[in-house]
Every structure is written in structure tokens, then in C-alpha cells.
Write an enzyme that holds these catalytic residues in place. Structure first.
Site, short mmCIF file in Angstrom:
data_model
loop_
_atom_site.label_atom_id
_atom_site.label_comp_id
_atom_site.label_asym_id
_atom_site.label_seq_id
_atom_site.Cartn_x
_atom_site.Cartn_y
_atom_site.Cartn_z
N MET A 1 0.65 -1.31 0.03
CA MET A 1 0.18 0.08 0.16
C MET A 1 0.91 1.39 -0.10
O MET A 1 0.61 2.25 -0.49
CB MET A 1 -0.96 0.08 1.26
N GLY A 62 -4.70 4.49 7.04
CA GLY A 62 -5.37 3.44 6.62
C GLY A 62 -5.01 2.20 7.24
O GLY A 62 -5.61 1.10 7.03
N ALA A 89 -9.53 5.64 8.40
CA ALA A 89 -10.67 5.17 7.56
C ALA A 89 -10.22 3.78 7.27
O ALA A 89 -9.05 3.24 7.31
CB ALA A 89 -10.65 5.74 6.27
N HIS A 119 -9.80 -11.67 2.40
CA HIS A 119 -8.39 -10.75 2.15
C HIS A 119 -7.40 -11.89 1.75
O HIS A 119 -7.37 -12.93 1.99
CB HIS A 119 -8.28 -10.02 3.55
N LYS A 123 -2.52 -10.08 5.76
CA LYS A 123 -3.47 -9.32 6.56
C LYS A 123 -3.28 -9.48 8.13
O LYS A 123 -3.32 -10.57 8.30
CB LYS A 123 -4.93 -9.08 5.95
N THR A 130 -12.86 -3.13 7.91
CA THR A 130 -13.95 -2.60 7.01
C THR A 130 -15.35 -3.49 7.47
O THR A 130 -16.34 -2.93 7.70
CB THR A 130 -13.95 -2.98 5.62
#
Length: 232
Positions: A1, A62, A89, A119, A123, A130
Site C-alpha cells: 500500500m 489506513g 478510515a 483478504h 493481513k 471494514t
């Protein structure tokens, strides 16, 4: 990311990358940034927040794993630096933000609701940020509508029913080949409704990240999630 953010910033006409930091590297090289974008790890993010706020650097975060206690701690830190904007977020994808909003809209109309989040296997947290956010919004909408608990007669499950977030079951899948995917399932006698979002490439998060960077520069204080940024 992080690498994807650098590429997105370099493509944007109104931004310039001032530096990047990976694990075990000196954060001083991002000390001249106006905004730091944090996609790190739940074990690292709180210290990064303190470091940035001490230097009056805005943040777009994030990294997931934010509990209510952590959010309260960040809020207290931000209040000590009133000119700094911090946005946290759980998802920056426009489609994912809409998926969460649509789920909250549908929730009052269905007695049954469950979430499946899928995912990549690297992770760190499960359920995903989310899915936790989605579950909380569904639960809030159900409570406001006066719905009873989700019907479930299961007595013996050996963990098969997944995690429970505010009364909503959340099932996590970690599979090579996936990026970030979630489906929200609603049920009523005679019908079901499925709301699904798929991110097949991390570039899907970048328009939201860039909008968040622009937003925190003009909006000091703590902002949670992307709805306000997107005018929702």
C-alpha cells in the site's frame, strides 16, 4: 500500500512525495511532510500518530485495528494539537464506502444479516476493519429500527459461526490470490439481498487516499471514515 501511495502521489499534479519509511527505518526522513499517510501495522500506528502530532504533521491513516479505546486516545491526542487534521478510515475505496452506506440503508428491512470478508493471507487483523465498521453500522441501524436480535438457533458451532461484532456474525477468509473483498448478506422470508464489493488491485484505494490527503489539510481535528470527505 505504501508503494502504491507513492505512485499515486507522484501522478497527482498538486502533491509531491517528500519521503517514505519502512519498518526499522528512521522516521526523520518524513519529518518535513505536510501529511503522512500511514499504512503500517496495528502494533506501530499509535506511536506513529504521537510522533506526527508532536511535529504538527497531518495524518491519513489506513492502518486498521482501531478499537473504541484507541480512537478515544487518538481523539485526546488530536485535541492537544488543534491545528492538525487526522483522518482514520477502514477503507479508502469509493465502492467500499458506498457498500457500507448501502448496507446501513438496507439493515432495517431484514431480520437476518451476516458479513463475509475475504483478504490476502498477509493481513494482520481479523475481522477486517471494514467488516467491523460495516457490522457496527448495521447494528446501529437495526437498533434504531427496533429490530430484535438476528435469529440464530445454533448451539454447537466450534467457531464456524465466526466472530460477532455487536450482534452481527462476521466470517473471515484469508486466501492467496485475494486482495480485499466483502459481501453483506441480508435475509427475509422468501428473499435475500447481497451487497458485495471487490478490490482486485490496490490502486482502487488511491483516489480515496488522495482526497483524504487534500481533506485533512483543510479540516483540522479527527475525522473518522470517508463519508464526510466524499460528501455522503
Amino acid at each position: 500500500m505504501g508503494s502504491e501511495v507513492v505512485r499515486a502521489v507522484n501522478r497527482a499534479e498538486d502533491m509531491t512525495t517528500s519521503g517514505g519509511v519502512d519498518i526499522n527505518e528512521d522516521r526523520a526522513q518524513v519529518g518535513r511532510a505536510e501529511v503522512v499517510v500511514d499504512f503500517t501495522h496495528p502494533d506501530a500506528v499509535m506511536d506513529n500518530i504521537r510522533w506526527c502530532l508532536e511535529r504538527d504533521i497531518h495524518m491519513v491513516i489506513g492502518t486498521t485495528g482501531f478499537t473504541e479505546e484507541r480512537v478515544a486516545e487518538v481523539r485526546a491526542l488530536v485535541e492537544q494539537h488543534p491545528g492538525v487534521g487526522v483522518l482514520i478510515a477502514s477503507n479508502f475505496s469509493i465502492g467500499a464506502v458506498l457498500m457500507m452506506k448501502f448496507a446501513a440503508m438496507a439493515a432495517p428491512f431484514y431480520p437476518s444479516a451476516e458479513i463475509v470478508e475475504l483478504h490476502h493471507p498477509n493481513k494482520a487483523d481479523a475481522p477486517s476493519g471494514t467488516s467491523r465498521t460495516t457490522a457496527r453500522r448495521i447494528a446501529a441501524a437495526r437498533a434504531q429500527a427496533g429490530l430484535e436480535d438476528v435469529p440464530d438457533a445454533t448451539v454447537h458451532d466450534d467457531g464456524a459461526r465466526g466472530a460477532v461484532v455487536e450482534g452481527i456474525h462476521v466470517h473471515g477468509v484469508r486466501l492467496q490470490g485475494l486482495v480485499a473483498h466483502q459481501e453483506v448478506l441480508f435475509g427475509e422470508t422468501g428473499e435475500t439481498l447481497t451487497i458485495r464489493h471487490d478490490s482486485f488491485d490496490r490502486i482502487s484505494f488511491m483516489p480515496g487516499v488522495l482526497e483524504a490527503v487534500r481533506y485533512v489539510l483543510a479540516n483540522p481535528g479527527l475525522t473518522l471514515e470517508m463519508e464526510e470527505v466524499l460528501g455522503l
